[in-house]
Design a protein around this motif. Structure first.
Motif, short mmCIF file in Angstrom:
data_model
loop_
_atom_site.label_atom_id
_atom_site.label_comp_id
_atom_site.label_asym_id
_atom_site.label_seq_id
_atom_site.Cartn_x
_atom_site.Cartn_y
_atom_site.Cartn_z
N MET A 1 0.84 -1.18 0.00
CA MET A 1 0.00 0.00 0.00
C MET A 1 0.89 1.25 0.00
N ILE A 2 0.49 2.23 -0.80
CA ILE A 2 1.25 3.47 -0.92
C ILE A 2 0.65 4.50 0.03
N ASP A 3 1.49 5.10 0.89
CA ASP A 3 1.01 6.06 1.88
C ASP A 3 0.81 7.45 1.31
N ASP A 4 1.58 7.83 0.31
CA ASP A 4 1.48 9.16 -0.29
C ASP A 4 0.27 9.19 -1.23
N PRO A 5 -0.71 10.08 -0.97
CA PRO A 5 -1.93 10.08 -1.79
C PRO A 5 -1.68 10.41 -3.26
N ILE A 6 -0.73 11.28 -3.55
CA ILE A 6 -0.44 11.61 -4.94
C ILE A 6 0.17 10.41 -5.64
N ALA A 7 1.12 9.76 -5.00
CA ALA A 7 1.74 8.57 -5.58
C ALA A 7 0.70 7.46 -5.78
N ALA A 8 -0.22 7.33 -4.87
CA ALA A 8 -1.27 6.31 -4.98
C ALA A 8 -2.17 6.62 -6.18
N ARG A 9 -2.54 7.89 -6.36
CA ARG A 9 -3.36 8.26 -7.52
C ARG A 9 -2.60 8.00 -8.82
N HIS A 10 -1.32 8.38 -8.85
CA HIS A 10 -0.53 8.14 -10.05
C HIS A 10 -0.44 6.65 -10.37
N GLU A 11 -0.27 5.83 -9.35
CA GLU A 11 -0.21 4.38 -9.56
C GLU A 11 -1.53 3.86 -10.12
N ARG A 12 -2.65 4.32 -9.56
CA ARG A 12 -3.96 3.91 -10.07
C ARG A 12 -4.13 4.31 -11.53
N LEU A 13 -3.76 5.56 -11.85
CA LEU A 13 -3.90 6.04 -13.22
C LEU A 13 -2.99 5.26 -14.17
N SER A 14 -1.79 4.94 -13.73
CA SER A 14 -0.86 4.19 -14.55
C SER A 14 -1.41 2.80 -14.87
N CYS A 15 -1.95 2.15 -13.88
CA CYS A 15 -2.54 0.81 -14.08
C CYS A 15 -3.75 0.89 -15.01
N LEU A 16 -4.59 1.89 -14.80
CA LEU A 16 -5.78 2.06 -15.63
C LEU A 16 -5.38 2.36 -17.07
N ALA A 17 -4.41 3.25 -17.26
CA ALA A 17 -3.96 3.60 -18.61
C ALA A 17 -3.39 2.37 -19.31
N ALA A 18 -2.61 1.57 -18.61
CA ALA A 18 -2.04 0.36 -19.21
C ALA A 18 -3.14 -0.62 -19.59
N ASP A 19 -4.17 -0.74 -18.75
CA ASP A 19 -5.29 -1.63 -19.08
C ASP A 19 -6.03 -1.13 -20.31
#
Length: 84
Positions: free
Chosen positions: A1-19
Motif C-alpha cells: 500500500m502506498i502512503d502518499d496520496p499523490i503517488a497512490a493516484r498516479h499508480e492507479r492512473l498508470s494501471c488504468l492507462a495500461a489496461d
C-alpha cells in the motif's frame, strides 16, 4: 500500500492507462504528454489532485468506450506514442 496520496493516484492512473491502452510503454507516453482536454496539463500533473485524477479517469473511460465500439483510439498523441 502506498502512503502518499499523490503517488497512490498516479499508480492507479498508470494501471488504468495500461489496461485501457494495452501497453505499459504507451500508457507511460500518454500519461506524460500534455492534453488539450486537461488545459495543457499532462494526465500525471492533473492526477495530482483527486478532482484531476477523476478527469483523467474519465478520459481513459472514454478511450476505452471508443476502442470497444470500434472507434479511433483518441487523439494523435496516442498514435504518435505508438509509433515511437
Amino acid at each position: 500500500m502506498i502512503d502518499d496520496p499523490i503517488a497512490a493516484r498516479h499508480e492507479r492512473l498508470s494501471c488504468l492507462a495500461a489496461d485501457v491502452l494495452g501497453d505499459h510503454g504507451l500508457a507511460h507516453a500518454w500519461l506524460g504528454g500534455p492534453l488539450a482536454e486537461l488545459g495543457g496539463l499532462t494526465p500525471l500533473e492533473a492526477g495530482s489532485t483527486e478532482a484531476g485524477a477523476a478527469r483523467v479517469g474519465g478520459l481513459l473511460l472514454a478511450l476505452s468506450n471508443r476502442q470497444s465500439s470500434g472507434g479511433a483510439l483518441a487523439s494523435g498523441r496516442i498514435l504518435e506514442a505508438r509509433q515511437r
